[in-house]
Scaffold this motif. Structure first.
Motif, PDB file in Angstrom:
ATOM      1  N   LEU A 131      -6.074   3.459   1.034  1.00  0.00           N
ATOM      2  CA  LEU A 131      -4.853   3.464   1.846  1.00  0.00           C
ATOM      3  C   LEU A 131      -3.751   2.647   1.163  1.00  0.00           C
ATOM      4  O   LEU A 131      -2.610   3.098   1.036  1.00  0.00           O
ATOM      5  CB  LEU A 131      -5.150   2.900   3.240  1.00  0.00           C
ATOM      6  N   TYR A 132      -4.108   1.456   0.707  1.00  0.00           N
ATOM      7  CA  TYR A 132      -3.131   0.583   0.037  1.00  0.00           C
ATOM      8  C   TYR A 132      -2.597   1.227  -1.248  1.00  0.00           C
ATOM      9  O   TYR A 132      -1.457   1.036  -1.619  1.00  0.00           O
ATOM     10  CB  TYR A 132      -3.770  -0.786  -0.286  1.00  0.00           C
ATOM     11  N   GLY A 133      -3.450   1.994  -1.899  1.00  0.00           N
ATOM     12  CA  GLY A 133      -3.059   2.618  -3.168  1.00  0.00           C
ATOM     13  C   GLY A 133      -1.991   3.693  -3.037  1.00  0.00           C
ATOM     14  O   GLY A 133      -1.295   4.008  -4.002  1.00  0.00           O
ATOM     15  N   TYR A 134      -1.854   4.264  -1.827  1.00  0.00           N
ATOM     16  CA  TYR A 134      -0.921   5.384  -1.654  1.00  0.00           C
ATOM     17  C   TYR A 134       0.556   4.986  -1.690  1.00  0.00           C
ATOM     18  O   TYR A 134       1.426   5.836  -1.563  1.00  0.00           O
ATOM     19  CB  TYR A 134      -1.218   6.135  -0.346  1.00  0.00           C
ATOM     20  N   THR A 135       0.855   3.700  -1.842  1.00  0.00           N
ATOM     21  CA  THR A 135       2.276   3.332  -1.972  1.00  0.00           C
ATOM     22  C   THR A 135       2.739   3.441  -3.430  1.00  0.00           C
ATOM     23  O   THR A 135       3.910   3.264  -3.726  1.00  0.00           O
ATOM     24  CB  THR A 135       2.538   1.890  -1.479  1.00  0.00           C
ATOM     25  N   SER A 136       1.817   3.746  -4.326  1.00  0.00           N
ATOM     26  CA  SER A 136       2.125   3.780  -5.766  1.00  0.00           C
ATOM     27  C   SER A 136       3.063   4.935  -6.150  1.00  0.00           C
ATOM     28  O   SER A 136       2.976   6.024  -5.573  1.00  0.00           O
ATOM     29  CB  SER A 136       0.804   3.913  -6.533  1.00  0.00           C
ATOM     30  N   PRO A 137       3.932   4.695  -7.140  1.00  0.00           N
ATOM     31  CA  PRO A 137       4.865   5.746  -7.604  1.00  0.00           C
ATOM     32  C   PRO A 137       4.157   6.992  -8.126  1.00  0.00           C
ATOM     33  O   PRO A 137       4.784   8.032  -8.290  1.00  0.00           O
ATOM     34  CB  PRO A 137       5.631   5.086  -8.749  1.00  0.00           C
ATOM     35  N   GLN A 138       2.856   6.917  -8.400  1.00  0.00           N
ATOM     36  CA  GLN A 138       2.202   8.133  -8.879  1.00  0.00           C
ATOM     37  C   GLN A 138       2.047   9.167  -7.761  1.00  0.00           C
ATOM     38  O   GLN A 138       1.768  10.326  -8.017  1.00  0.00           O
ATOM     39  CB  GLN A 138       0.850   7.819  -9.524  1.00  0.00           C
ATOM     40  N   TYR A 139       2.240   8.740  -6.496  1.00  0.00           N
ATOM     41  CA  TYR A 139       2.179   9.689  -5.382  1.00  0.00           C
ATOM     42  C   TYR A 139       3.584  10.128  -4.994  1.00  0.00           C
ATOM     43  O   TYR A 139       4.570   9.452  -5.281  1.00  0.00           O
ATOM     44  CB  TYR A 139       1.470   9.053  -4.180  1.00  0.00           C
ATOM     45  N   ALA A 140       3.638  11.282  -4.316  1.00  0.00           N
ATOM     46  CA  ALA A 140       4.924  11.810  -3.866  1.00  0.00           C
ATOM     47  C   ALA A 140       5.530  10.856  -2.840  1.00  0.00           C
ATOM     48  O   ALA A 140       4.812  10.175  -2.114  1.00  0.00           O
ATOM     49  CB  ALA A 140       4.721  13.187  -3.245  1.00  0.00           C
ATOM     50  N   MET A 141       6.842  10.850  -2.770  1.00  0.00           N
ATOM     51  CA  MET A 141       7.520   9.899  -1.876  1.00  0.00           C
ATOM     52  C   MET A 141       7.135  10.097  -0.406  1.00  0.00           C
ATOM     53  O   MET A 141       7.139   9.140   0.363  1.00  0.00           O
ATOM     54  CB  MET A 141       9.030   9.973  -2.065  1.00  0.00           C
ATOM     55  N   GLU A 142       6.768  11.334  -0.019  1.00  0.00           N
ATOM     56  CA  GLU A 142       6.367  11.567   1.374  1.00  0.00           C
ATOM     57  C   GLU A 142       5.081  10.805   1.700  1.00  0.00           C
ATOM     58  O   GLU A 142       4.903  10.294   2.796  1.00  0.00           O
ATOM     59  CB  GLU A 142       6.115  13.054   1.637  1.00  0.00           C
ATOM     60  N   ILE A 143       4.162  10.779   0.718  1.00  0.00           N
ATOM     61  CA  ILE A 143       2.896  10.071   0.917  1.00  0.00           C
ATOM     62  C   ILE A 143       3.159   8.564   0.947  1.00  0.00           C
ATOM     63  O   ILE A 143       2.646   7.834   1.802  1.00  0.00           O
ATOM     64  CB  ILE A 143       1.913  10.403  -0.227  1.00  0.00           C
ATOM     65  N   ARG A 144       3.969   8.095   0.004  1.00  0.00           N
ATOM     66  CA  ARG A 144       4.256   6.662  -0.096  1.00  0.00           C
ATOM     67  C   ARG A 144       4.881   6.144   1.197  1.00  0.00           C
ATOM     68  O   ARG A 144       4.528   5.095   1.710  1.00  0.00           O
ATOM     69  CB  ARG A 144       5.215   6.408  -1.272  1.00  0.00           C
ATOM     70  N   ARG A 145       5.797   6.939   1.705  1.00  0.00           N
ATOM     71  CA  ARG A 145       6.475   6.539   2.928  1.00  0.00           C
ATOM     72  C   ARG A 145       5.497   6.415   4.092  1.00  0.00           C
ATOM     73  O   ARG A 145       5.538   5.457   4.874  1.00  0.00           O
ATOM     74  CB  ARG A 145       7.556   7.573   3.246  1.00  0.00           C
ATOM     75  N   GLY A 146       4.601   7.392   4.199  1.00  0.00           N
ATOM     76  CA  GLY A 146       3.580   7.347   5.248  1.00  0.00           C
ATOM     77  C   GLY A 146       2.714   6.115   5.104  1.00  0.00           C
ATOM     78  O   GLY A 146       2.392   5.432   6.094  1.00  0.00           O
ATOM     79  N   ALA A 147       2.335   5.781   3.873  1.00  0.00           N
ATOM     80  CA  ALA A 147       1.461   4.628   3.633  1.00  0.00           C
ATOM     81  C   ALA A 147       2.189   3.318   3.956  1.00  0.00           C
ATOM     82  O   ALA A 147       1.628   2.441   4.631  1.00  0.00           O
ATOM     83  CB  ALA A 147       0.981   4.628   2.178  1.00  0.00           C
TER      84      ALA A 147
END
Ligand SMILES: [Zn+2]
Length: 697
Positions: free
Chosen positions: A609-625
């Motif tokens: 869960l904490y990892g999903y804020t990383s720039p390697q994920y799409a901004m929609e995922i990062r925002r949710g995390a």
């Protein structure tokens, strides 16, 4: 372009306002572009040769070139005096009327905007992307060209890049030449276009190839790992293409069509000529299709190939001719696919939004170049619905055809369009113009009148609302009556959204027994806390093929029945959900919060869960995390670094979200100290932003 972002209709200014200078004494006709794209230095180097004709004697000629350096500037192969002020390059020479010239420019650009480089500074292989966005960002950041939309040029692009990625650009791919680990991709365009529509995208792609009934090749690109998503993502593409050609009455104006998804795109989609680029947040699996799909954006950007690309507005005062038309024709395509009800309900929803805008005193005329997207897109589509109704289908279609044929490859005004419609209909459109284009009001009663006769489903809903406010009869039985008479799922779903608190247990039971995903999705959303008597029925929602239903049902069941939490988690384990990973993010959060559930894996869930804020994920995922973590836990140092990274993101929506969140963290003294400490590890541009924030406070 289409600015709609996820389910939100954002009220942002969309018109590409061009403060560009005009030059009408010369006409540029062709461009031969040859560029090398270098991701290591984020630079574009190359040559462009423009052919132009002199229409009247003139002493100089200029091109827009923002922060571009020139190594060689030649006119008809001879060196020439020029001035580069980093905004435009001006060539000085007495040019005679009637003569043709070739200007050759050798240049290097390091674009600050309009070209976006992703995935080159991480350790992941295969996620590298480079893509462009011309409208609103200016192609002249990477290619000496024309910010003025009235200068239309036939652009042929040669692009050189490494030999491991696919290069896509406007036009037909003529050949690919390989030399020393580099590949040069040569594209050929037929027909001139405004500079803002030239584009390229580079990345790791496979493609699905189809051919329209009329014979145009259509290439639908996807990431190699998404082969199973190609079908649901591009579903109905051929139907939409065929429909557009038939409905508009003019053949597709370009030689081929491509659609390319990219990561963290600035909008939903952009209609570059023959080469639409769109957000990969629309790349979906077949379950997600009912929740969110590409169909509307697909049709919208395709409609622009005529309305915007073939005939182009003279300036922002005529933006209705782009967005209103693309929105309207996309709705017609959806009507063809999903039926009349779907179309009329969409119009109903936008009428409600437009009424609110006008009531709040924020109504705008369609001729206002600064109008919001709600006005340009939705009021714009409504104006065409009303116009077609007023002059009749035959005159409308003939007028559209005449307008496109008369102004093909040219620029247009609203006047030009209305003149054609008046000519085919024999009717004066001055009242239409006043009421629908020039007035800031929205004529809701007229819109309602239209809906009442166009859709029995919308009409029934409007009658229901009317009866509930005027009749003395018991509300429950009025609703019951309409429910029983309803012949379509959409009306039933609307009854649940609006009146679920007044529905009888019998009706609720009936709704739960429905097989309609739509109705059941509204039931999932209908309860904050699930009543005990509905437990079994509500639990069945966890079997539904909708990620919105799943996310909401899981959350509400988890809250409502603590003793059964482990069971709900087991049932939804491993489900990812929409492109923003809505189900997975929630699941990870709930799994870590549930006592005695997968105790030995809790650490792993939390770190995922904490990892999903990383720039390697799409901004929609990062925002949710960021959202979920922040609601329940403290951010890790890495989360904070990821957040600071997001404050300089190229997408303004995501950037603003991150900036607001960071601002709220800086109000807390402990967090502030921590952020100051972490700033030692930041990149230059991140540090600049943080320092500006810290100094202000
Ligand atoms: Zn658009």
């Amino acid at each position: 372009m289409l600015q709609r972002y996820l389910f939100l209709l954002l009220l942002v200014v969309t018109s590409a306002r061009l403060f560009s200078q005009r030059q009408d004494k010369v006409d540029f006709t062709k461009a031969k572009v040859s560029i090398l794209v270098n991701p290591d230095s984020s630079e574009i180097t190359g040559k462009v040769t423009y052919a132009f004709e002199v229409l009247a004697n003139v002493d100089s000629v200029f091109l827009d070139a923002r922060n571009i350096d020139f190594f060689s500037v030649k006119l008809n192969k001879k060196k020439i005096k020029y001035n580069n002020n980093k905004r435009t390059i001006t060539l000085y020479k007495r040019l005679k009327k009637g003569r043709n010239y070739l200007v050759l420019l050798d240049f290097k650009a390091k674009p600050k905007q309009a070209v976006y480089w992703l995935g080159f500074d991480d350790n992941t292989d295969g996620n590298e992307q480079i893509w462009t966005q011309g409208q609103g960002k200016y192609t002249s950041h990477w290619l000496p060209s024309f910010d003025d939309m009235e200068e239309k040029v036939e652009f042929d692009l040669d692009i050189t890049f490494d030999d491991t990625h696919t290069v896509i650009a406007n036009g037909k791919l003529q050949n690919v030449k390989e030399t020393d680990g580099l590949k040069t991709w040569s594209f050929d365009m037929v027909g001139p276009m405004s500079s803002y529509l030239s584009a390229f995208a580079i990345g790791d792609y496979d493609k699905q190839e189809i051919i329209s009934t009329s014979g145009f090749p259509i290439e639908n690109y996807y990431y190699p790992q998404d082969s199973l998503k190609a079908e649901p993502t591009y579903r109905y593409t051929k139907e939409i293409f065929d429909f557009m050609e038939k409905e508009i009455g003019v053949p597709y104006p370009w030689q081929n069509y491509k659609q390319v998804p990219v990561k963290d795109f600035l909008y939903a989609g952009m209609e570059n000529t023959g080469a639409t680029i769109f957000s990969d947040a629309f790349v979906i699996d077949s379950v997600a299709f009912v929740d969110k799909n590409y169909v509307n954006v697909n049709a919208h950007e395709l409609a622009h190939q005529w309305f915007g690309n073939l005939v182009t507005e003279k300036d922002g005062k005529h933006h209705w001719l782009h967005e209103g038309f693309a929105t309207y024709y996309a709705y017609l395509a959806e009507k063809e696919i999903y039926g009349n009800g779907y179309f009329q309900w969409k119009l109903y929803d936008t009428a409600i939004q437009l009424r609110k805008l006008a009531k709040d005193g924020k109504g705008e005329a369609l001729t206002n170049p600064k109008a919001s997207s709600l006005t340009f897109y939705e009021k714009g589509a409504w104006a065409l619905v009303i116009l077609r109704n007023q002059i009749g289908e035959v005159a409308f279609k003939q007028g559209i055809k005449n307008y496109l044929e008369k102004y093909e490859f040219k620029n247009v005004t609203i006047e030009n369009f209305l003149d054609e419609m008046e000519a085919t209909s024999g009717k004066s459109l001055s009242q239409f113009r006043r009421l629908w284009l020039e007035s800031p009001d929205f004529l809701f009663e007229k819109a309602k009148e239209h809906l009442m006769v166009s859709s029995t489903s919308v009409a029934a809903f409007l009658n229901l609302k009317w009866e509930l406010t005027t009749s003395l009869e018991d509300k429950g039985s009025i609703i019951q009556k309409y429910w029983e008479q309803a012949t379509d799922d959409e009306l039933k779903a609307r009854i649940i959204i609006n009146y679920h608190k007044s529905l009888s247990p019998e009706l609720i039971g009936n709704a739960f027994r429905s097989e309609s995903i739509k109705i059941r999705r509204e039931l999932a959303l209908g309860y904050e806390k699930v009543p005990l008597e509905l437990k079994t029925a509500y639990e069945s929602l966890l079997n539904d093929k909708s990620y919105v239903t799943l996310e909401n049902a899981l959350y509400r069941l988890w809250i409502s029945f603590p003793q059964d939490r482990a069971g709900y988690l087991e049932k939804t384990k491993g489900i990812i959900g929409l492109p923003n990973r809505n189900v997975r993010l929630l699941w990870l959060l709930l799994a870590t919060l549930t006592n005695n559930y997968d105790n030995d894996l809790k650490e792993r869930y939390l770190s995922e869960l904490y990892g999903y804020t990383s720039p390697q994920y799409a901004m929609e995922i990062r925002r949710g995390a960021f959202g979920l973590i922040g609601e329940v836990f403290k951010y890790s140092d890495q989360n904070i670094k990821d957040l600071i990274n997001a404050t300089v993101h190229h997408s303004w929506q995501f950037r603003n979200y991150a900036r607001d969140l960071l601002e709220s963290l800086l109000k807390d003294d402990d967090q502030r100290k921590r952020i100051i400490n972490l700033s030692k590890q930041l990149k230059d541009n991140e540090l600049r932003y943080i320092n500006s924030k810290l100094n202000l406070q």
